[in-house]
Scaffold this active site. Structure first.
Site, PDB file in Angstrom:
ATOM      1  CE  LYS A 285      -1.790   3.003   2.636  1.00 18.45           C
ATOM      2  NZ  LYS A 285      -1.815   4.132   1.694  1.00 18.45           N
TER       3      LYS A 285
ATOM      4  CD  GLU B   4      13.728   1.354   8.792  1.00 22.21           C
ATOM      5  OE1 GLU B   4      14.184   2.338   9.409  1.00 22.21           O
ATOM      6  OE2 GLU B   4      14.356   0.288   8.672  1.00 22.21           O
TER       7      GLU B   4
ATOM      8  CB  CYS C 271      13.248   9.513   7.445  1.00 21.25           C
ATOM      9  SG  CYS C 271      14.240   8.492   6.356  1.00 21.25           S
TER      10      CYS C 271
ATOM     11  CD  GLU D 262      10.112  13.390  10.768  1.00 17.79           C
ATOM     12  OE1 GLU D 262       9.028  12.860  10.985  1.00 17.79           O
ATOM     13  OE2 GLU D 262      11.034  12.838  10.138  1.00 17.79           O
TER      14      GLU D 262
END
Ligand code: NAD
Length: 495
Positions: free
Chosen positions: A178, A253, A287, A388
């Site tokens: 997905k 992750e 990331c 973040e």
């Protein structure tokens, strides 16, 4: 909507729309206009895809294929990706707005994962155990898990998929993918190559749609053995909780707030380039973004000025053009989030040294651009240093000495990556030991390889992708005991 390109899913080897026949638009972040459509799938599509993957895992050619032949299929897929790298990269840039040069570089490198894990497929070995009990022959086997669900984010759709797909298939699993609802098109285009490579039907399936309605259904489906997820930490926590219901394997992750640390003894010009590549490459949507630039106080002014001057010269523009250095951000909600963080930073007293809003160039007016932005005098307790952002905002934080650098670097809930700039070898090794992160780069930044494990400490994730160990994330160990003696010992006690 008639002239939009339509991409379809693949379930059980067949190209298909969603069961409900609904579609979602895919929007080009540079033009702000829809350019393609993807099927809008829901729970019915999820079940069909998982059942197909389950059939392929338990019956049919994949279930009995030798590991050597699995490896050959992987290598063939790698060759086809190499052949079509330009086409796939152009789709990715149209979908996520990242530089064509960056996406093309990723696509050209991606076959290496298929070659590497294709080569590993027939080197998965168990062992004969020197067992402490008489008349027993005992050995271990490594076996695949079953149906793997791979959920990917929008920033590097095919590369981050490849990190899951190559080891999962090499280990003998089947897959339901997905992709992000914002950037599904390249994954659906890849499926044409999967067919051409000759993978049996049902081994690799795709479903497209929203995370909250489709992703969670996939994660919680009882036929799924493992979820391999890349995305934000809040979503990762929801995925972890969903997977726990049936005690599934997970790889997560997640995000980061990576420190990029410049010592006074570093080659300052190299460190400045490292700071730029850490945060403005991919418009900060990575990331591993080095979003906290820690600078030793004696060179703080010099480094800040040089980083600002370098970032100021960055050319914003059409991501398809070779001369562009910074493209738009991928989604409209993401742009709003980034701009909101600029207000938060100002409100907390950070000094804006560059940017701080959207560019006023009329050529860029339709795209979702954000100015490369730098805040100075940031304290590590400010939200801009703790959360973040996933955008082109750099926070510069001063430190006095090694001790304080380590303290600030590790004072975060994350631990994905880090950079250290120094010419002192002792300092380089010591910092590499003391930083709590899955990756430490010394005098470089943003290097990845199919050969090197990648993953997070703390809230940056669980498990590793790439490198030999990655295949173990898709395997389980079985111990087999063969009794070589006649008869059965006392059945009421442990053998
Ligand atoms: P996201 O978490 O919003 O979405 C990631 C994927 O999860 C998408 O496919 C989405 O549809 C799906 N999803 C959303 N809700 C779900 C749910 N409840 N259940 C199952 N699936 C669900 O992340 P994003 O905004 O697409 O990507 C940005 C994030 O990804 C950033 O936080 C970034 O740091 C992280 N990221 C991490 C890495 C890494 O390797 N560590 C790499 C790239 C991006």
């Amino acid at each position: 909507m008639a002239d939009l390109v339509r991409f379809k899913n693949t379930v059980d080897g067949q190209s298909c729309e969603s069961v409900s026949s609904r579609w979602l638009a895919s929007v080009n972040p540079y033009t702000g206009e829809a350019w393609a459509e993807i099927p809008h799938c829901d729970a019915d599509d999820a079940s069909a895809a998982i059942e197909s993957a389950h059939r392929a895992f338990t019956k049919g050619p994949w279930a009995t294929m030798t590991a050597t032949n699995r490896g050959k299929l992987l290598r063939r897929l790698g060759d086809l990706i190499a052949r079509d790298a330009e086409k796939l990269a152009a789709i990715e840039t149209r979908d996520n707005g990242k530089l064509y040069a960056e996406m093309h570089g990723q696509l050209r490198y991606m076959p290496e994962w298929f070659y590497y894990f294709g080569g590993l497929a027939d080197k998965i070995e168990g062992g004969v155990l020197p067992i402490d009990k008489p008349n027993l022959f005992t050995y271990t086997k490594k076996e695949p898990l079953g149906v793997v669900v791979a959920i990917t984010p929008w920033n590097s759709p095919l590369l981050l998929l490849t990190w899951k797909l190559a080891p999962a298939l090499a280990a003998g699993n089947t897959i339901v993918i997905k992709p992000s609802e914002f950037t599904s098109c390249s994954t659906l285009a890849l499926m044409e190559l999967v067919k051409e490579a000759g993978f049996p039907d049902g081994v690799i399936n795709t479903v497209t749609g929203y995370g909250h309605e489709l992703g969670s259904t996939l994660v919680e489906h009882p036929m799924v053995a493992k979820v391999a997820f890349t995305g934000g930490d809040a979503t990762g926590a929801a995925v972890y909780a969903g997977a726990a219901k049936h005690i599934k394997h997970v790889t997560l992750e997640l995000g980061g707030k990576s420190p990029n640390i410049v010592f006074a003894d570093a080659n300052i010009d190299d460190a400045v380039k490292g700071a730029i590549s850490g945060i403005f490459a991919a418009s900060g949507q990575t990331c591993i973004a080095g979003s906290r630039l820690l600078v030793q106080r004696s060179v703080y002014e010099e480094v800040s000025q040089k980083v600002v001057a370098f970032a100021k010269s960055a050319r914003l523009g059409n991501p398809m053009e070779e001369t562009t250095q910074v493209g738009p951000v991928t989604t409209l909600p993401q742009r709003k989030k980034i701009l909101d963080y600029m207000d938060v930073a100002r409100g907390e007293g950070a000094r804006c040294l560059l940017g701080g809003g959207t560019p006023d160039d009329p050529e860029l007016a339709k795209g979702w651009f954000v100015e490369p932005t730098i805040f100075g005098d940031v304290s590590n307790s400010m939200r801009i240093a703790r959360e973040e952002v996933f955008g082109p905002i750099l926070s510069i934080i001063p430190f006095e000495d090694d001790e304080e650098a380590v303290e600030i670097a590790n004072d975060t809930i994350y631990g994905l990556a880090s950079g250290v700039w120094t010419s002192n070898i002792r300092r380089a090794f010591t910092m590499a030991d003391r930083i709590r992160a899955g990756t430490v780069w010394v005098n470089t930044y943003r290097a990845v390889s199919f050969m090197a494990p990648f993953g997070g400490y703390k809230m940056s994730g669980i498990g590793r992708e790439s490198g030999q160990a990655a295949i173990d994330e898709y395997l389980q160990t079985k111990s087999v005991w063969i009794n070589l003696a006649e008869g059965v010992a006392n059945p009421f006690v442990l053998r």
